[in-house]
Design a protein around this motif. Structure first.
Motif, PDB file in Angstrom:
ATOM      1  N   MET A 167      38.652  44.414  48.810  1.00 22.93           N
ATOM      2  CA  MET A 167      39.927  44.266  49.477  1.00 22.93           C
ATOM      3  C   MET A 167      39.975  42.904  50.159  1.00 22.93           C
ATOM      4  N   ALA A 168      41.105  42.260  50.099  1.00 24.28           N
ATOM      5  CA  ALA A 168      41.298  40.953  50.714  1.00 24.28           C
ATOM      6  C   ALA A 168      41.666  41.137  52.183  1.00 24.28           C
ATOM      7  N   GLU A 169      40.675  41.440  53.009  1.00 25.03           N
ATOM      8  CA  GLU A 169      40.951  41.777  54.407  1.00 25.03           C
ATOM      9  C   GLU A 169      41.395  40.574  55.228  1.00 25.03           C
ATOM     10  N   ASN A 170      40.980  39.403  54.872  1.00 26.91           N
ATOM     11  CA  ASN A 170      41.287  38.235  55.686  1.00 26.91           C
ATOM     12  C   ASN A 170      41.849  37.097  54.846  1.00 26.91           C
ATOM     13  N   GLY A 171      42.839  37.381  54.029  1.00 27.46           N
ATOM     14  CA  GLY A 171      43.428  36.308  53.258  1.00 27.46           C
ATOM     15  C   GLY A 171      43.613  36.658  51.807  1.00 27.46           C
ATOM     16  N   PHE A 172      43.435  35.658  50.957  1.00 26.62           N
ATOM     17  CA  PHE A 172      43.703  35.773  49.538  1.00 26.62           C
ATOM     18  C   PHE A 172      42.397  35.612  48.774  1.00 26.62           C
ATOM     19  N   ASN A 173      42.106  36.547  47.884  1.00 26.82           N
ATOM     20  CA  ASN A 173      40.904  36.495  47.054  1.00 26.82           C
ATOM     21  C   ASN A 173      41.309  36.514  45.587  1.00 26.82           C
ATOM     22  N   VAL A 174      40.564  35.784  44.764  1.00 26.29           N
ATOM     23  CA  VAL A 174      40.820  35.753  43.326  1.00 26.29           C
ATOM     24  C   VAL A 174      39.531  36.091  42.588  1.00 26.29           C
ATOM     25  N   THR A 175      39.665  36.952  41.570  1.00 27.34           N
ATOM     26  CA  THR A 175      38.560  37.233  40.654  1.00 27.34           C
ATOM     27  C   THR A 175      39.113  37.166  39.240  1.00 27.34           C
ATOM     28  N   MET A 176      38.218  37.078  38.260  1.00 25.04           N
ATOM     29  CA  MET A 176      38.672  36.982  36.869  1.00 25.04           C
ATOM     30  C   MET A 176      37.633  37.537  35.922  1.00 25.04           C
ATOM     31  N   SER A 177      38.080  37.780  34.696  1.00 28.81           N
ATOM     32  CA  SER A 177      37.167  38.267  33.668  1.00 28.81           C
ATOM     33  C   SER A 177      36.122  37.196  33.361  1.00 28.81           C
ATOM     34  N   ALA A 178      35.048  37.605  32.695  1.00 30.05           N
ATOM     35  CA  ALA A 178      33.957  36.681  32.391  1.00 30.05           C
ATOM     36  C   ALA A 178      34.432  35.488  31.565  1.00 30.05           C
ATOM     37  N   ALA A 179      35.325  35.734  30.632  1.00 26.01           N
ATOM     38  CA  ALA A 179      35.907  34.657  29.834  1.00 26.01           C
ATOM     39  C   ALA A 179      37.386  34.561  30.189  1.00 26.01           C
TER      40      ALA A 179
ATOM     41  N   SER B 154      46.872  39.701  26.475  1.00 32.46           N
ATOM     42  CA  SER B 154      46.731  40.590  25.317  1.00 32.46           C
ATOM     43  C   SER B 154      45.313  40.561  24.738  1.00 32.46           C
ATOM     44  N   SER B 155      44.544  39.526  25.032  1.00 31.58           N
ATOM     45  CA  SER B 155      43.154  39.438  24.572  1.00 31.58           C
ATOM     46  C   SER B 155      42.219  40.329  25.382  1.00 31.58           C
ATOM     47  N   GLY B 156      42.699  40.840  26.515  1.00 31.76           N
ATOM     48  CA  GLY B 156      41.860  41.615  27.416  1.00 31.76           C
ATOM     49  C   GLY B 156      41.362  40.804  28.603  1.00 31.76           C
ATOM     50  N   GLU B 157      41.526  39.495  28.565  1.00 33.96           N
ATOM     51  CA  GLU B 157      41.136  38.656  29.697  1.00 33.96           C
ATOM     52  C   GLU B 157      42.115  38.868  30.846  1.00 33.96           C
ATOM     53  N   TRP B 158      41.637  38.645  32.067  1.00 31.83           N
ATOM     54  CA  TRP B 158      42.486  38.918  33.214  1.00 31.83           C
ATOM     55  C   TRP B 158      42.140  38.017  34.389  1.00 31.83           C
ATOM     56  N   ILE B 159      43.107  37.874  35.274  1.00 29.03           N
ATOM     57  CA  ILE B 159      42.931  37.187  36.554  1.00 29.03           C
ATOM     58  C   ILE B 159      43.555  38.096  37.605  1.00 29.03           C
ATOM     59  N   ARG B 160      42.834  38.296  38.697  1.00 28.99           N
ATOM     60  CA  ARG B 160      43.314  39.188  39.755  1.00 28.99           C
ATOM     61  C   ARG B 160      43.323  38.452  41.088  1.00 28.99           C
ATOM     62  N   GLY B 161      44.467  38.514  41.760  1.00 30.79           N
ATOM     63  CA  GLY B 161      44.578  38.011  43.120  1.00 30.79           C
ATOM     64  C   GLY B 161      44.826  39.171  44.057  1.00 30.79           C
ATOM     65  N   GLU B 162      44.217  39.124  45.239  1.00 27.74           N
ATOM     66  CA  GLU B 162      44.438  40.158  46.251  1.00 27.74           C
ATOM     67  C   GLU B 162      44.844  39.492  47.552  1.00 27.74           C
ATOM     68  N   LEU B 163      45.816  40.108  48.213  1.00 26.01           N
ATOM     69  CA  LEU B 163      46.307  39.568  49.476  1.00 26.01           C
ATOM     70  C   LEU B 163      46.493  40.686  50.482  1.00 26.01           C
ATOM     71  N   TYR B 164      45.902  40.510  51.644  1.00 23.78           N
ATOM     72  CA  TYR B 164      46.100  41.449  52.752  1.00 23.78           C
ATOM     73  C   TYR B 164      47.239  40.932  53.620  1.00 23.78           C
ATOM     74  N   MET B 165      48.128  41.826  54.025  1.00 23.27           N
ATOM     75  CA  MET B 165      49.249  41.460  54.886  1.00 23.27           C
ATOM     76  C   MET B 165      49.313  42.466  56.031  1.00 23.27           C
ATOM     77  N   PRO B 166      49.184  41.997  57.277  1.00 25.52           N
ATOM     78  CA  PRO B 166      49.305  42.923  58.396  1.00 25.52           C
ATOM     79  C   PRO B 166      50.742  43.423  58.519  1.00 25.52           C
ATOM     80  N   ALA B 167      50.898  44.648  58.939  1.00 25.54           N
ATOM     81  CA  ALA B 167      52.231  45.216  59.156  1.00 25.54           C
ATOM     82  C   ALA B 167      52.684  44.848  60.561  1.00 25.54           C
ATOM     83  N   GLY B 168      53.935  44.405  60.676  1.00 23.03           N
ATOM     84  CA  GLY B 168      54.482  44.060  61.979  1.00 23.03           C
ATOM     85  C   GLY B 168      54.595  45.275  62.882  1.00 23.03           C
TER      86      GLY B 168
END
Length: 128
Positions: free
Chosen positions: A1-13, A85-99
């Protein structure tokens, strides 16, 4: 979980998704601020405008998913998945505090998180 900002992960290729992203980004234009916030006397780009701006991703074999994940009692966390469509992926996660800790506060935080995470992951710009 991106508790303190923005995190990016991706497939091996990422060669195929990177090529598709480069082609899609050539077709994407800056997101227009299409709504007004009278409280702050400002304009902003809606989630719908951000989604519309990413349509070229679909034309190049990239699907976009945005499942929310557990953000804890004080906010929300959104995952933006760019899946090729090749199965490759990029994932970004962002935590946002609720007002506020009520449905409107969490809904607002979710909308902000979806817009900002989508924009950052897909490399969208908002036209000022």
């Amino acid at each position: 979980m991106a508790e303190n900002g923005f995190n990016v992960t991706m497939s091996a290729a990422i060669g195929k998704i990177a090529e598709a992203l480069a082609k899609a980004q050539k077709d994407m234009v800056a997101v227009q601020k299409d709504a007004a916030n009278p409280f702050f006397r400002s304009r902003y780009a809606t989630l719908a405008a951000c989604i519309q701006a990413t349509r070229p991703l679909n034309e190049h074999g990239i699907a976009v998913l945005q499942p929310p994940v557990n953000g804890g009692p004080d906010g929300v966390c959104v995952t933006t998945l760019l899946i090729h469509s090749s199965g490759e992926w990029i994932r970004g996660e962002l935590y946002m505090p609720a007002g506020k800790r009520d449905p409107q506060g969490f809904g607002s935080a979710l909308s902000y998180a979806r817009r900002y995470c989508l924009s950052a992951t897909a490399f969208l710009a908002v036209d000022d």
